[in-house]
Design an enzyme around this catalytic site. Structure first.
Site, short mmCIF file in Angstrom:
data_model
loop_
_atom_site.label_atom_id
_atom_site.label_comp_id
_atom_site.label_asym_id
_atom_site.label_seq_id
_atom_site.Cartn_x
_atom_site.Cartn_y
_atom_site.Cartn_z
N LYS A 111 45.94 18.25 -8.84
CA LYS A 111 45.80 18.86 -10.17
C LYS A 111 47.11 19.38 -10.71
CE LYS A 111 40.92 19.76 -10.43
NZ LYS A 111 39.83 20.70 -10.61
N LYS A 194 38.80 9.35 -8.47
CA LYS A 194 37.42 9.77 -8.66
C LYS A 194 37.11 9.93 -10.15
CE LYS A 194 37.67 14.75 -8.58
NZ LYS A 194 37.13 16.02 -8.26
N LYS A 197 35.64 14.78 -15.21
CA LYS A 197 35.46 15.20 -16.60
C LYS A 197 36.78 15.55 -17.24
CE LYS A 197 32.77 19.09 -14.82
NZ LYS A 197 33.59 19.73 -13.81
P1 TYM Z 1 33.49 20.28 -10.30
O1 TYM Z 1 33.13 21.01 -11.54
O2 TYM Z 1 34.73 19.46 -10.26
O3 TYM Z 1 32.31 19.32 -9.88
C1 TYM Z 1 30.97 19.78 -9.71
C2 TYM Z 1 30.31 19.02 -8.56
O4 TYM Z 1 30.36 17.61 -8.80
C3 TYM Z 1 30.94 16.95 -7.68
N1 TYM Z 1 31.73 15.81 -8.18
C4 TYM Z 1 31.56 14.55 -7.79
N2 TYM Z 1 30.73 13.97 -6.91
C5 TYM Z 1 30.81 12.64 -6.74
N3 TYM Z 1 31.70 11.85 -7.42
C6 TYM Z 1 32.55 12.38 -8.31
N4 TYM Z 1 33.40 11.61 -8.98
C7 TYM Z 1 32.52 13.80 -8.52
N5 TYM Z 1 33.23 14.64 -9.33
C8 TYM Z 1 32.73 15.87 -9.09
C9 TYM Z 1 31.84 18.00 -7.02
O5 TYM Z 1 32.07 17.69 -5.66
C10 TYM Z 1 31.03 19.26 -7.21
O6 TYM Z 1 30.07 19.38 -6.19
N6 TYM Z 1 35.36 23.62 -7.13
C11 TYM Z 1 34.12 23.10 -7.66
C12 TYM Z 1 33.25 24.12 -8.32
C13 TYM Z 1 32.95 25.33 -7.49
C14 TYM Z 1 32.09 25.40 -6.37
C15 TYM Z 1 32.11 26.75 -5.95
C16 TYM Z 1 31.31 24.46 -5.71
C17 TYM Z 1 33.45 26.57 -7.69
N7 TYM Z 1 32.93 27.43 -6.77
C18 TYM Z 1 31.37 27.17 -4.85
C19 TYM Z 1 30.58 24.89 -4.60
C20 TYM Z 1 30.61 26.23 -4.19
C21 TYM Z 1 34.48 22.04 -8.70
O7 TYM Z 1 35.56 21.99 -9.22
O8 TYM Z 1 33.45 21.28 -9.05
#
Ligand code: TYM
Length: 333
Positions: A111, A194, A197
């Site tokens: 990032k 991957k 968004k």
């Molecule tokens: P974020 O917002 O990037 O994504 C949310 C969830 O979607 C999953 N994900 C994917 N799974 C499969 N293929 C993809 N291309 C893909 N892109 C995203 C992510 O693995 C996630 O489960 N750091 C986290 C948010 C967070 C969080 C937490 C998660 C903050 N605190 C505590 C669990 C527990 C994040 O950026 O997710």
């Protein structure tokens, strides 16, 4: 009954990757466990967000999660910045985590990009806040996509060091719950990246609010190769884009990639993409419709989020108070 926690950033409309990798797995968990699902706006601002857009996207995220099947009666759905315990415990964890641990985080490197000096310090300590999100509830099960695995390992290191330093077994071990063929959905433009968004190209992803024509266009334009589909998984070796599309169809139709290949062996991508588009539209159209309906009543959405924050706080505040006592902070009396 386990306590489950997961989060999603309101940094854009959720993608098919978020849906297949995470959100879809959250829905059945509501019936079996005590679940908390959090829209993590504090995490989103680790990379600059236009304020008006962040606000709109936070409500849109709430509407989308409800449209995907989360129910405010069955789970606690809330916004991270509504519950100050996250930021407070996050600070304590900034003082527990070691720089050496954070330096190993691959997502920071991705990032921050080439100009690492210009990345926000929030982006650097992002995993500490993530550990606080989970441990403020002493949650033990965390359903996420594959890209979050390293962050959850770090969260366990933090919990362990806190317990060790303060001579306690206060924080439990966290188990990542990474499920299924779609734990890693890839970009439609580049099968080695991957689906995200925050990718600058909208053509790289399916957004959950894309209409049928947009989905059809994006799938038609999705990168593929010239070979027909093989009959077995080994034939997808070195064909990242083909493998991704097969994986998406399998996930959306609730089957395995092997079965998709058996059914479509020898087919070219023109025909395969039509089948995929039809399956995606059938799956996503009802979600989009419900999301748009929910967004018409902002006061109702806001009220649901307020109730969620109150319930979250009722769990997190006593845990935070105990963590502060263990650290040696003088209680406010
Ligand atoms: P974020 O917002 O990037 O994504 C949310 C969830 O979607 C999953 N994900 C994917 N799974 C499969 N293929 C993809 N291309 C893909 N892109 C995203 C992510 O693995 C996630 O489960 N750091 C986290 C948010 C967070 C969080 C937490 C998660 C903050 N605190 C505590 C669990 C527990 C994040 O950026 O997710």
């Amino acid at each position: 009954m386990q306590r489950v926690f997961s989060g999603i950033q309101p940094s854009g409309v959720p993608t098919l990757g978020n849906y297949l990798g995470a959100i879809r797995n959250w829905v059945p968990m509501q019936d079996q466990h005590e679940c908390l699902f959090c829209i993590v706006d504090l995490h989103a601002i680790t990379q600059f967000q236009e304020p008006a857009q962040l606000l709109a996207q936070t409500r849109e995220m709430a509407a989308t999660l409800l449209a995907c099947g989360l129910s405010p009666e069955k789970c606690v759905l809330f916004v991270q910045s509504h519950v100050p315990a996250h930021a407070e415990l996050g600070w304590i964890f900034n003082c527990v985590a070691r720089l050496g641990w954070l330096n190993r985080m691959t997502q920071f490197k991705d990032k921050a990009g080439k100009d690492r000096e210009a990345a926000s310090s929030g982006l650097y300590v992002y995993p500490n806040l993530m550990a606080a999100d989970i441990l403020a509830y002493k949650a033990t099960s965390v359903p996420v996509g594959d890209d979050q695995r390293q962050h959850l390992e770090l969260a366990n290191d933090i919990a362990q060091k806190f317990n060790h330093d303060y001579g306690t077994d206060f924080f439990p071990r966290i188990e990542p719950f990474i499920q299924g063929v779609a734990a890693r959905v890839m970009s439609l433009r580049d099968g080695t990246k991957k689906m995200s968004k925050s990718d600058p190209s909208d053509q790289s992803r399916i957004n959950l609010n894309d209409d049928a024509d947009t989905i059809a266009l994006k799938i038609r334009r999705a990168r593929t190769d010239a070979e027909p589909l093989p009959g077995h998984l080994a034939g997808l070796e070195g064909r990242a884009e083909a493998r991704n599309l097969v994986g998406i169809l399998a996930a959306v139709t609730g089957t395995l990639p092997e079965n998709v290949l058996r059914e479509h062996e020898g087919q070219g991508f023109g025909a395969f993409k039509e089948v995929l588009t039809e399956a995606l539209v059938a799956h996503l159209a009802p979600i989009r419709k419900e999301m748009l309906r929910l967004l018409e009543d902002e006061p109702a959405l806001d009220a649901a989020l307020r109730r969620g924050a109150e319930r979250a706080e009722a769990i997190a505040n006593p845990i935070l108070a105990e963590a502060k006592r263990l650290v040696g902070f003088l209680p406010r009396r």
